[in-house]
Design a protein around this motif. Structure first.
Motif, PDB file in Angstrom:
ATOM      1  N   TYR A 191       0.830  -1.201   0.000  1.00  0.00           N
ATOM      2  CA  TYR A 191       0.000   0.000   0.000  1.00  0.00           C
ATOM      3  C   TYR A 191       0.866   1.253   0.000  1.00  0.00           C
ATOM      4  O   TYR A 191       0.533   2.259  -0.612  1.00  0.00           O
ATOM      5  N   ALA A 192       1.990   1.224   0.741  1.00  0.00           N
ATOM      6  CA  ALA A 192       2.979   2.309   0.762  1.00  0.00           C
ATOM      7  C   ALA A 192       2.422   3.608   1.328  1.00  0.00           C
ATOM      8  O   ALA A 192       2.890   4.696   0.981  1.00  0.00           O
ATOM      9  N   TRP A 193       1.449   3.500   2.210  1.00  0.00           N
ATOM     10  CA  TRP A 193       0.807   4.701   2.757  1.00  0.00           C
ATOM     11  C   TRP A 193       0.236   4.386   4.131  1.00  0.00           C
ATOM     12  O   TRP A 193      -0.291   3.292   4.361  1.00  0.00           O
ATOM     13  N   THR A 194       0.340   5.352   5.051  1.00  0.00           N
ATOM     14  CA  THR A 194      -0.279   5.243   6.367  1.00  0.00           C
ATOM     15  C   THR A 194      -1.447   6.216   6.427  1.00  0.00           C
ATOM     16  O   THR A 194      -1.229   7.440   6.441  1.00  0.00           O
ATOM     17  N   PRO A 195      -2.695   5.720   6.448  1.00  0.00           N
ATOM     18  CA  PRO A 195      -3.855   6.624   6.412  1.00  0.00           C
ATOM     19  C   PRO A 195      -3.997   7.481   7.664  1.00  0.00           C
ATOM     20  O   PRO A 195      -4.451   8.621   7.590  1.00  0.00           O
ATOM     21  N   SER A 196      -3.655   6.933   8.838  1.00  0.00           N
ATOM     22  CA  SER A 196      -3.728   7.702  10.077  1.00  0.00           C
ATOM     23  C   SER A 196      -2.491   7.393  10.912  1.00  0.00           C
ATOM     24  O   SER A 196      -2.036   6.248  10.971  1.00  0.00           O
ATOM     25  N   ALA A 197      -1.949   8.411  11.547  1.00  0.00           N
ATOM     26  CA  ALA A 197      -0.650   8.304  12.207  1.00  0.00           C
ATOM     27  C   ALA A 197      -0.671   7.305  13.351  1.00  0.00           C
ATOM     28  O   ALA A 197      -1.641   7.195  14.114  1.00  0.00           O
ATOM     29  N   LYS A 198       0.433   6.577  13.482  1.00  0.00           N
ATOM     30  CA  LYS A 198       0.685   5.651  14.576  1.00  0.00           C
ATOM     31  C   LYS A 198       2.139   5.805  14.988  1.00  0.00           C
ATOM     32  O   LYS A 198       2.943   6.332  14.219  1.00  0.00           O
ATOM     33  N   PRO A 199       2.530   5.333  16.183  1.00  0.00           N
ATOM     34  CA  PRO A 199       3.930   5.448  16.582  1.00  0.00           C
ATOM     35  C   PRO A 199       4.867   4.841  15.538  1.00  0.00           C
ATOM     36  O   PRO A 199       4.690   3.702  15.114  1.00  0.00           O
ATOM     37  N   GLY A 200       5.820   5.624  15.088  1.00  0.00           N
ATOM     38  CA  GLY A 200       6.760   5.174  14.073  1.00  0.00           C
ATOM     39  C   GLY A 200       6.256   5.318  12.653  1.00  0.00           C
ATOM     40  O   GLY A 200       7.018   5.110  11.705  1.00  0.00           O
ATOM     41  N   HIS A 201       4.989   5.673  12.504  1.00  0.00           N
ATOM     42  CA  HIS A 201       4.369   5.735  11.183  1.00  0.00           C
ATOM     43  C   HIS A 201       3.527   7.009  11.058  1.00  0.00           C
ATOM     44  O   HIS A 201       2.304   6.970  11.236  1.00  0.00           O
TER      45      HIS A 201
END
Length: 491
Positions: free
Chosen positions: A427-437
């Motif tokens: 997917y190469a995408w993080t839709p909503s922020a998370k620790p480290g992402h």
């Protein structure tokens, strides 16, 4: 993006606590810390933090809650959340989190900001290198991930095939790799007809980026990354909403470059080759059409059932080239199907390989490094869905099911000689922020593959897969696949 090498008296301590360890740690801290924590209602829950003052009232330290180490849901990246919670300054780990190296990496990865188009950025907290952590390795990985994220986040007006070529050549030059580029009509002259067909409608010529590094007699590892710098869908045009993230359709190329940076910087004892078919799937009078039939480098003819399934076409020619020298390990990366996202969501990329031992190693490394993946089958009966009445293959299946599997089966037709092959549908995408992402571009599977390649081809490297005898439970079996072009904007 770095860790401070020497702790100083000015570095503020971060105490990691769990429900089990908090009573003991509280007893070792000054009484005023315990009283302040009690008055503030602090409880050692995962992700809970408390900045506490000293006797003078000045900021003196931090308490941060973790899950119990044995908990199945324990997140080794959770300490990265502190980057967005703490004011700018210098910090150190006063005691060890569950996995210090991943906690330090998460801190750096959480510090990532895409600032190319910002006039100014916020000052962020810094971390001293935790004791016992290989700071050089952590920084190597973080810098490579930053390279890949920056490429994916850059919009297509500033990152077309020409700019992707420039980024790849800069990396190759940095590590003295040998490179070559085949552009435009030369693709036809050198037998890359599918790459040419997909990219010819753009005003930026399609091209094949190729660089190699390392001793020629070392084990051969080849990375192939889908470099579709923007995907309109071609004549099977996407709706506007589905184009919004199509700058990330070169996420496979960014992943290949990020992994290559890790490998070359670490001087792993391999012969590395990187192949990136870089194109824009645009629309003009000479765009390829549904119903067209093209030859491939492999010799198979392809009927175009859908111009929005272009990624597998450019990969097919690149994989055929890679396969010709029978590499020891051939890996391809692509933001290939919406079906993969329907099945597994944005955080869990599926992968495909016929090598069971390799699949087990990939899963083990992913689990240990919080870089999760899920194996899906190269199910032979579905291959008939790619049959064409007028050519050897159609580039899309005849039904709406198993879109990610049939895409993998299509690519498998172009790999014959490689000793081991694996395909990742990213997917190469993080839709909503998370620790480290942070929200936005993401480099998936790069960290786990760096560790796996290091283990697989370095005799001095400890065997992670042997150490991980008990892999934690995986998510439940996914449901049926939807059509790859139905809803998700990834082609």
């Amino acid at each position: 993006m770095s860790l401070r090498r020497q702790a100083t008296d000015k570095a503020l301590p971060i105490w990691f606590v769990t429900a089990e360890t908090w009573p003991q740690i509280r007893e070792t801290l000054p009484p005023y810390v315990s009283l302040f924590a009690q008055a503030s209602g602090f409880e050692p829950h995962a992700g809970r933090s408390l900045v506490y003052p000293g006797p003078s009232g000045a900021f003196e330290g931090v308490l941060f809650g973790l899950e119990n180490k044995a908990a199945a849901t324990a997140d080794p990246f959770l300490p990265g959340r502190l980057v967005s919670l703490l004011p700018a300054g210098l910090y150190r780990f006063a005691n060890a989190p569950h996995t210090p190296d991943l906690a330090a990496l998460s801190w750096l990865l959480s510090s990532y900001r895409f600032t190319r188009y910002k006039s100014q950025g916020a000052e962020l907290p810094e971390l001293c290198a935790p004791e016992g952590v290989d700071a050089d390795r952590v920084e190597r990985i973080a810098e490579a991930v930053t390279l890949g994220r920056d490429l994916i986040n850059t919009p297509a007006n500033d990152l077309g095939p020409d700019s992707l070529e420039e980024a790849a050549l800069q990396l190759a030059t940095r590590y003295k790799a040998k490179s070559s580029i085949i552009r435009g009509e030369k693709l036809l002259q050198t037998n890359f007809p599918l790459i040419h067909a997909v990219g010819r409608a753009s005003d930026k010529a399609p091209r094949l980026i190729d660089f190699a590094w390392g001793p020629t007699d070392a084990p051969k590892v080849t990375l192939v990354g889908k470099g579709v710098c923007f995907d309109s869908g071609g004549l099977d045009i996407k709706p506007g909403s589905a184009m919004l993230l199509m700058k990330k359709d070169m996420g496979g190329a960014a992943t290949a470059l990020a992994l290559a940076a890790m490998i070359m910087d670490a001087q792993l004892p391999i012969r590395l080759r990187v192949l990136i078919p870089a194109v824009e799937n645009a629309i003009s009078g000479n765009a390829f059409r549904p119903g067209d039939i093209y030859p491939s480098r492999k010799g198979l003819t392809i009927e175009i059932g859908n111009t929005d399934a272009e990624g597998r076409l450019v990969l097919a020619d690149a994989l055929a080239l890679a396969d010709e020298e029978a590499p020891d390990l051939l890996i391809d990366f692509a933001t290939l199907t919406g079906a993969a996202r329907v099945a597994l969501g944005p955080d869990l990329p599926p992968f495909y390989t016929g090598d069971d031992a390799l699949a087990d190693a990939i899963t083990a490394h992913g689990t240990a490094l919080a870089d999760p993946v899920w194996r899906l089958p190269l199910w032979p009966p579905y291959a008939k869905l790619l049959d064409s009445k007028v050519a050897d293959l159609n580039n899309v299946s005849s039904g709406s099911f198993a879109g990610s599997i049939t895409a993998a089966l299509f690519l498998q037709r172009f790999v014959e000689k490689a000793k081991a092959w694996v395909h990742f549908d990213l997917y190469a995408w993080t839709p909503s922020a998370k620790p480290g992402h942070p929200e936005g571009a993401e480099i998936q599977v790069g960290r786990l593959l760096f560790s796996l390649i290091e283990e697989r081809f370095s005799l001095s490297s400890p065997s992670l897969t042997e150490a991980l005898q008990n892999v934690p439970p995986q998510p439940p079996e996914p449901g049926p696949f939807a059509d790859e072009n139905a809803k998700d904007p990834t082609p």
